[in-house]
Design an enzyme around this catalytic site. Structure first.
Site, mmCIF file in Angstrom:
data_model
loop_
_atom_site.group_PDB
_atom_site.id
_atom_site.type_symbol
_atom_site.label_atom_id
_atom_site.label_comp_id
_atom_site.label_asym_id
_atom_site.label_seq_id
_atom_site.Cartn_x
_atom_site.Cartn_y
_atom_site.Cartn_z
ATOM 1 N N LEU A 228 0.492 2.972 -11.554
ATOM 2 C CA LEU A 228 1.789 2.934 -12.217
ATOM 3 C C LEU A 228 2.566 1.690 -11.854
ATOM 4 O O LEU A 228 3.377 1.194 -12.610
ATOM 5 C CB LEU A 228 2.601 4.167 -11.813
ATOM 6 C CG LEU A 228 2.136 5.441 -12.500
ATOM 7 C CD1 LEU A 228 2.628 6.646 -11.764
ATOM 8 C CD2 LEU A 228 2.617 5.472 -13.930
ATOM 9 N N TYR A 229 2.353 1.202 -10.620
ATOM 10 C CA TYR A 229 3.017 -0.013 -10.219
ATOM 11 C C TYR A 229 2.052 -1.195 -10.152
ATOM 12 O O TYR A 229 2.284 -2.161 -9.451
ATOM 13 C CB TYR A 229 3.750 0.195 -8.889
ATOM 14 C CG TYR A 229 5.062 0.864 -9.098
ATOM 15 C CD1 TYR A 229 6.215 0.113 -9.284
ATOM 16 C CD2 TYR A 229 5.152 2.235 -9.190
ATOM 17 C CE1 TYR A 229 7.419 0.723 -9.526
ATOM 18 C CE2 TYR A 229 6.364 2.852 -9.429
ATOM 19 C CZ TYR A 229 7.495 2.093 -9.598
ATOM 20 O OH TYR A 229 8.684 2.695 -9.843
ATOM 21 N N GLY A 230 0.943 -1.082 -10.850
ATOM 22 C CA GLY A 230 0.006 -2.190 -10.943
ATOM 23 C C GLY A 230 -0.617 -2.586 -9.630
ATOM 24 O O GLY A 230 -0.860 -3.749 -9.365
#
Lengths: 297, 459
Positions: free
Chosen positions: B382-384
């Site tokens: 989700l936050y890469g």
């Protein structure tokens, strides 16, 4: 191991999960305590759950990411022999996810508590707590089983807990006219005829063939009974003094242990003093100092 | 002997390796085996000859990301030079150029049919240098001269080809602080200019590499991870004075299976959850007197009936709580046979422990929880983020504990059955070869214990 065997009298440690004398704390404890059952509120067919999760079509076989463990040739490691893998891991399923968003208006579950619930009740998990939403990652068939527990019981309120893989915003927004948490993707709506909330899209916001009813929203009375957060009208501020004590103790302990774990300290009710120093009752102290309020005191 | 504490060391199958070892015998500056590992890590450099040959042929140099290694291609400067075929010759020449005097311990090994060279500098070079730079600088300079000789390059005839040799060997350095990611010549540890801070050197290795060096054996990875982390911790000043006993006890329990605590917790909870491991850990702590109930009345029992547990010895309590956290992460990851869950256990086990014990300090005085929170964010798509094992141990996300986080990740990376994009076999194939070729990493638990046994009367 050797040290433990020498002991004659064996004291049993009893899990206490969480302090707090009131209903809110009791709700938190109950959710975390895996020996307690969660109240079943609704029944959702397995196929509907699969559709809601949206990772595979109903009836479709599981996709695997590696061969089943029995067929996998791996290097020797005793730990792999000891710990029993979950059914999903054994079969080599993909890791899939389920994400819940909890409203801040009397939800029966809260993001930070979810992590503790998952850690106590589920095996082989991965969870992340973001603001207002909690991600759960597991092997696919384990996830489906867990989803059944998480959606069918009282910790899921169709109106104030959302199943949202994407566009999770809504935690802190006002409820809509039907009392449902805001969802920018309009995944669910209230069926006014049946009084049940129906999902018209799966958690990835893809339109479903048929709406899936997930039961009626919990009533205000039920929500207050199951609430896990302290708020003015459920459990007043003072009732959480036990929890504030524990928080203060943990914070002080961290600072002192982080500063010097060998410090000789005397502790009393979450407050620490140096060894040899005279103990002064907290109410006799001037705020913010170790001075007495009065010379006689 | 400064401290009274003695531990029994067990291996990962529950066999007793050494009895009554004073914890000081496990000090990173005293244990001979740990010293050997640090020496090995500092003096060893790997050269991928095949890759270098290909780079020189295609003029592919100076890239900036691991996935964009064809970012710059200058085939017009490229030239053919047979490095793999001449591996033996290069190895002999390297020894001649790098040694300070004959037979001073400088060693070059040819592996995998000449595609890989492993260079080991002599102690003389490292003892007299300020840091570990010679493991890179001296090796590439020597290699540059050998390549120039083999390819018969001369500045008056092939000026730009010689420029290409420089770029292939040094990358963009000194324009960049270090070499490009995936550079063909790499010391086992990071270049000093690339480090995250003072004293981080010994732990500047990727978590997956530790798993590979441990040959995918969970508790071996714990031991190797702990050895490297504690070496770095010592270098950063983390185990001086006040903190010495704290660090020694915790590393003994976490890394070297002291008193078989970690293994027992795993065995007891073979079918359990993270919460169950916590219960077992607290049961053990209660039996061993690590946590005590100070009274039956307030403030030691709260009005709700919750017991406010006290720990008379915070160092030992920390050792137990981190052993519990380690076992919990291993049980959780072994149940899913996926490494992904390690970060969340590190983040949430301490949180549960605070409430469970009513406010005892959590593992590593809150640093595990704090560091775990960042780790759990940045290991999720989700936050890469990247995989838990794709972080270097001195990465800013994972470095901020006293050296107790990355050993857990390395151990759990061994348990992954192949669910990751950055698998150990994908990122660290070379390190399996190194572990096979250099037996120093075989059975680290036993070797630490044997070394400790040897010095236990002297410490």
């Amino acid at each position: 191991m050797a040290a433990a065997k020498k002991k004659v009298k064996k004291v049993k440690y009893k899990r206490q999960y969480y302090p707090g004398p009131d209903r809110v704390s009791a709700n938190r404890r109950r959710a975390m305590d895996s020996s307690k059952r969660l109240t079943k509120f609704r029944s959702i067919p397995d196929d509907s759950l699969v559709e809601l999760l949206g990772h595979r079509f109903k009836g479709e076989s599981y996709v695997s990411v590696h061969p089943p463990l029995d067929e996998l040739v791996e290097k020797y490691d005793p730990i792999k022999e000891i710990v029993e893998p979950t059914p999903g891991a054994r079969a080599g399923d993909r890791l899939r996810f389920l994400q819940f968003a909890d409203s801040m208006y009397y939800p029966p579950m809260a993001p930070w508590l979810r992590a503790r619930v998952y850690m106590s009740r589920l095996r082989g998990i991965d969870t992340v707590v973001y603001s207002g939403r909690t991600l759960l990652e597991m092997r696919e068939r384990d996830l489906e089983q867990a989803a059944k527990m998480l959606i069918e019981t009282h910790i899921f309120d169709p109106a104030r807990v959302g199943i949202r893989g994407v566009t999770v915003h809504g935690h802190s927004l006002r409820l809509d006219e039907d009392g449902l948490m805001f969802d920018a993707r309009r995944r669910y709506m209230l069926n006014k005829e049946t009084g049940e909330v129906e999902y018209i899209k799966n958690q990835h916001a893809e339109v479903l063939d048929n709406p899936i009813p997930v039961g009626r929203p919990l009533t205000e009375r039920e929500l207050r009974a199951y609430d896990v957060t302290y708020r003015w009208d459920v459990a007043p501020y003072k009732s959480r003094s036990e929890i504030l004590t524990v928080l203060g103790r943990a914070a002080a302990g961290r600072v002192l242990m982080g500063h010097n774990p060998e410090l000789p300290l005397v502790e009393y009710g979450g407050l620490y003093i140096n060894e040899g120093e005279e103990w002064i009752e907290p109410e006799m102290l001037l705020p913010g100092s170790r001075e007495r309020t009065s010379p006689e005191g | 002997m400064k401290y009274e504490d003695k531990v029994d060391l067990y291996d990962d199958e529950g066999n007793l390796l050494a009895k009554d070892i004073p914890i000081e015998a496990l000090h990173p500056y005293k244990n001979p085996y740990m010293g050997e590992v640090y020496r090995f890590m500092k003096r060893t450099t790997v050269i991928e000859l095949e890759k270098l040959e290909d780079m020189l042929r295609t003029g592919r140099v100076g890239w900036s990301t691991i996935v964009g290694q064809d970012e710059i291609k200058m085939p017009w400067y490229g030239f053919d030079v047979e490095l793999v075929d001449n591996a033996e010759y290069i190895a002999d020449e390297l020894v001649k150029l790098l040694q300070v005097r004959p037979d001073d311990g400088t060693e070059v090994r040819v592996l995998e049919g000449g595609t890989i060279l492993v260079v080991q500098l002599s102690d003389e070079v490292l003892n007299r240098s300020y840091d570990t730079s010679p493991a890179f600088t001296r090796v590439v300079t020597a290699l540059g001269q050998i390549i120039t000789k083999i390819a018969n390059l001369h500045p008056l005839e092939n000026l730009y080809k010689i420029g290409l040799v420089k770029s292939a060997l040094w990358g963009r350095y000194p324009q960049t602080v270090g070499t490009p990611p995936g550079h063909p010549i790499r010391p086992l540890l990071k270049l000093p200019s690339e480090l995250e801070g003072l004293g981080n050197g010994l732990k500047s290795i990727m978590i997956n590499h530790i798993a590979a060096l441990a040959d995918m054996r969970t508790m071996w990875a714990l031991a190797i991870g702990t050895i490297l982390e504690q070496g770095a911790a010592a270098e950063m000043g983390y185990n001086v004075g006040w903190y010495e006993r704290y660090m020694l006890l915790t590393s003994a329990y976490q890394g070297f299976n002291a008193n078989c605590l970690v293994l027992d917790l795993i065995k007891e909870n073979a079918k359990g959850t993270v919460g169950d491991v916590m219960t077992s850990m607290l049961q053990r702590a209660l039996e061993d007197g690590v946590i005590v109930k100070k009274g039956d009345k307030y403030p030691w029992v709260l009005p709700s009936g919750a017991v406010v547990w006290a720990a008379p010895d915070l160092c030992l309590w920390n050792a137990y709580s981190i052993a519990g956290l380690t076992a919990a992460a291993i049980v959780n990851c072994a149940a899913a046979r996926a490494v992904q869950g390690v970060a969340s256990v590190i983040a949430f086990f301490p949180d549960m422990l605070i409430w469970e014990t009513c406010g005892l300090p959590d593992p590593d005085a809150g640093r595990m929880l704090g560091c775990g929170q960042g780790y759990v964010f940045y290991t999720h798509g989700l936050y890469g983020g990247a995989a838990p094992g794709a972080f270097s141990c001195d990465h800013v996300i994972v470095k901020n504990t006293s050296g107790f986080l990355t050993p857990i990740s390395a151990a759990c990376a061994c348990l992954d059955a192949g669910t990751q994009i950055f698998k150990v076999t994908t990122t660290s194939g070379l390190y399996f070869t190194i572990a096979q070729e250099f037996p120093i990493f075989r059975n680290p638990m036993k070797r630490v214990a044997e070394a400790a046994e040897k010095i236990k009367d002297e410490v």
